[in-house]
Design a protein around this motif. Structure first.
Motif, mmCIF file in Angstrom:
data_model
loop_
_atom_site.group_PDB
_atom_site.id
_atom_site.type_symbol
_atom_site.label_atom_id
_atom_site.label_comp_id
_atom_site.label_asym_id
_atom_site.label_seq_id
_atom_site.Cartn_x
_atom_site.Cartn_y
_atom_site.Cartn_z
ATOM 1 N N PHE A 12 0.825 -1.211 0.000
ATOM 2 C CA PHE A 12 0.000 0.000 0.000
ATOM 3 C C PHE A 12 0.855 1.255 0.000
ATOM 4 O O PHE A 12 0.613 2.187 -0.771
ATOM 5 C CB PHE A 12 -0.935 0.014 1.217
ATOM 6 C CG PHE A 12 -1.613 1.339 1.420
ATOM 7 C CD1 PHE A 12 -2.566 1.803 0.513
ATOM 8 C CD2 PHE A 12 -1.294 2.146 2.513
ATOM 9 C CE1 PHE A 12 -3.185 3.037 0.684
ATOM 10 C CE2 PHE A 12 -1.909 3.378 2.694
ATOM 11 C CZ PHE A 12 -2.856 3.820 1.773
ATOM 12 N N CYS A 13 1.866 1.310 0.860
ATOM 13 C CA CYS A 13 2.700 2.521 0.944
ATOM 14 C C CYS A 13 3.494 2.743 -0.342
ATOM 15 O O CYS A 13 3.694 3.888 -0.765
ATOM 16 C CB CYS A 13 3.637 2.441 2.147
ATOM 17 S SG CYS A 13 2.788 2.775 3.710
ATOM 18 N N GLU A 14 3.932 1.666 -0.972
ATOM 19 C CA GLU A 14 4.633 1.819 -2.244
ATOM 20 C C GLU A 14 3.692 2.370 -3.315
ATOM 21 O O GLU A 14 4.067 3.250 -4.100
ATOM 22 C CB GLU A 14 5.221 0.479 -2.674
ATOM 23 C CG GLU A 14 6.418 0.046 -1.822
ATOM 24 C CD GLU A 14 7.008 -1.278 -2.287
ATOM 25 O OE1 GLU A 14 6.457 -1.869 -3.245
ATOM 26 O OE2 GLU A 14 8.014 -1.716 -1.691
ATOM 27 N N SER A 15 2.450 1.883 -3.343
ATOM 28 C CA SER A 15 1.469 2.384 -4.315
ATOM 29 C C SER A 15 1.096 3.829 -4.016
ATOM 30 O O SER A 15 0.964 4.650 -4.930
ATOM 31 C CB SER A 15 0.209 1.517 -4.291
ATOM 32 O OG SER A 15 0.495 0.198 -4.676
ATOM 33 N N LEU A 16 0.933 4.136 -2.722
ATOM 34 C CA LEU A 16 0.595 5.501 -2.329
ATOM 35 C C LEU A 16 1.706 6.470 -2.718
ATOM 36 O O LEU A 16 1.451 7.542 -3.292
ATOM 37 C CB LEU A 16 0.338 5.556 -0.819
ATOM 38 C CG LEU A 16 0.082 6.936 -0.213
ATOM 39 C CD1 LEU A 16 -1.131 7.600 -0.849
ATOM 40 C CD2 LEU A 16 -0.106 6.821 1.307
#
Length: 453
Positions: free
Chosen positions: A338-342
């Motif tokens: 999630f953090c990489e996509s965000l």
């Protein structure tokens, strides 16, 4: 002879010198010594409260919590309601608690000396205060600033603050507005960019989108629906509808105003049992996690307040704490999907600045806990971030509740708190300075245990 000692001192000093040089660094302010040396009471008081950087290039902060409303109307004119004007005017002091001592909080109505003294007695650190007029003064133009940090980006900031780019040697993303920037604030755009985190959502931009969403919700036997405006804040523009009410809305046809403001967002209504926010700062090197706060949300979905603890799960029911630690919080780790996509999504919009991910736990039809990784992404400062920063200024190991109270609750301006080593460890204090026409105030309450907040 026609000027006070304070006025004469300020007039004689040439930038970068300021009265802050007349105060000891990190030392207790010596009132008695100055009194014995012959300084008058007004001079001593004003010097004790004066703040200005002694060398560090300051950031400039500005409170514009109505930015989503302005974005929704842009390029059409935005006319804030009396309530929104009250929110902006009554609560602007909160921007000061995001700033450091050497920074500048730009306010429409700077606090009185008496109110600054009240906050200082509570052990709270405050920055330099100024107005837009102060910043545009020729004398200020000789000062360098590091970064302009508004509450949120907006299409109308370049006009009043554009001159700050001349005072800085670094780019000022807070003064840049593009169509790509607008997408950062759209809940519909967020749900499309990060579908796995948001789950079942239906961005609606047209009548055909609305009819298709109704059919999909009915097919999946969703009986209660949450309707959101794509640009809103603090739960504004949110409605809970039955499937029948949504069908009636679709039959009546989508309103032109909704289309102009970017449409609607539809999602299943969940039985929420725990709301929380995860705080980040998007930096050139990537996304940096700052912490988590618990959110107090009204049944209607509106924001009520924030709880902040050094240990996030402190005092939570065992079932909630266990589920957070085993099934939820890992999604917000540095290398999580999630953090990489965000971070990738934020980078695609050239965004740097504060980020707040709102999330919650809910129960499914069988009563089992479920986690929604994101229900909203705020690419701006939030009251949760204010609470997080304020907790650093109270006694260690204490929790803090931040809330917005209305005037009908009778603002209690008494200093109902206790200090330990110069920091609040128990009690509450009103942060904003009530005026005769105030409708809202910001209050913090501090205690050791969650149950006492």
């Amino acid at each position: 002879p026609d000027k006070s000692d304070w006025e004469e001192l300020k007039q004689r000093l040439v930038f970068p010198l300021s009265p802050s040089r007349a105060k000891g660094s990190r030392a207790i302010f010596n009132e008695d010594g100055r009194r014995l040396a012959g300084f008058d009471e007004d001079y001593i008081r004003r010097l004790s409260l004066f703040e200005r950087s002694k060398g560090r290039t300051p950031n400039v902060y500005w409170f514009n919590p109505d930015t989503e409303n302005r974005i929704a109307r842009h390029p059409r004119p935005w006319h804030p309601t009396a309530r929104i004007q009250s929110v902006v005017g009554d609560l602007e002091i909160v921007i000061a608690f995001l700033a450091k001592r050497d920074d500048i909080a730009t306010l429409r109505h700077p606090p009185s000396l008496a109110h600054i003294e009240k906050l200082r007695r509570a052990g709270l650190t405050l920055p330099e205060f100024g107005t837009v007029e102060d910043l545009s003064d020729p004398e200020f133009r000789t000062r360098k600033i590091h970064e302009f940090r508004p509450w949120g980006l907006g299409p109308d900031l370049a006009e009043p603050f554009g001159f700050l780019s001349e005072s800085s040697s670094v780019p000022q993303p807070g003064l840049t507005w593009t169509d790509s920037t607008r997408e950062l604030f759209s809940k519909a755009a967020q749900s499309k960019a990060l579908p796995e985190a948001f789950g079942t959502c239906f961005p609606v931009r047209s009548q055909s989108d609305l009819e298709s969403a109704v059919a999909s919700l009915e097919e999946n036997d969703v009986r209660e629906i949450q309707l959101k405006r794509p640009y809103s804040t603090a739960g504004g523009g949110m409605k809970r509808l039955t499937l029948g009410e949504l069908k009636a809305l679709a039959d009546a046809g989508m309103k032109e105003k909704a289309k102009e403001e970017g449409g609607l967002l539809l999602e299943p209504h969940h039985d929420r049992v725990f709301d929380f926010s995860v705080l980040f700062e998007m930096q050139p090197a990537g996304l940096r996690k700052l912490g988590q706060t618990s959110q107090m949300i009204a049944p209607s979905g509106g924001y009520r307040g924030t709880l902040s603890f050094s240990s996030f799960c402190s005092g939570l029911p065992d079932e909630i704490a266990r589920f957070l630690n085993t099934d939820a919080l890992y999604h917000y780790g540095d290398e999580s999907a999630f953090c990489e996509s965000l971070a990738s999504w934020l980078r695609s919009h050239n965004y740097l600045g504060p980020v707040c991910v709102d999330a919650y736990l809910h129960r499914n039809a069988d009563g089992e806990l479920q986690h929604r990784v994101a229900c909203e992404i705020n690419t701006r400062f939030t009251m949760g971030r204010v609470a997080h920063e304020l907790r650093k200024q109270v006694a260690p190991d204490c929790g803090l509740r931040f809330e917005i109270v209305k005037s009908d609750s009778q603002f209690d301006e008494s200093e109902n708190y206790e200090l330990k080593d110069g920091k609040i460890f128990r009690g509450s204090i009103i942060l904003s300075e009530p005026r005769p026409d105030s409708r809202f105030a910001a209050r913090i309450t501090i205690a050791k245990r969650r149950n006492d907040l």
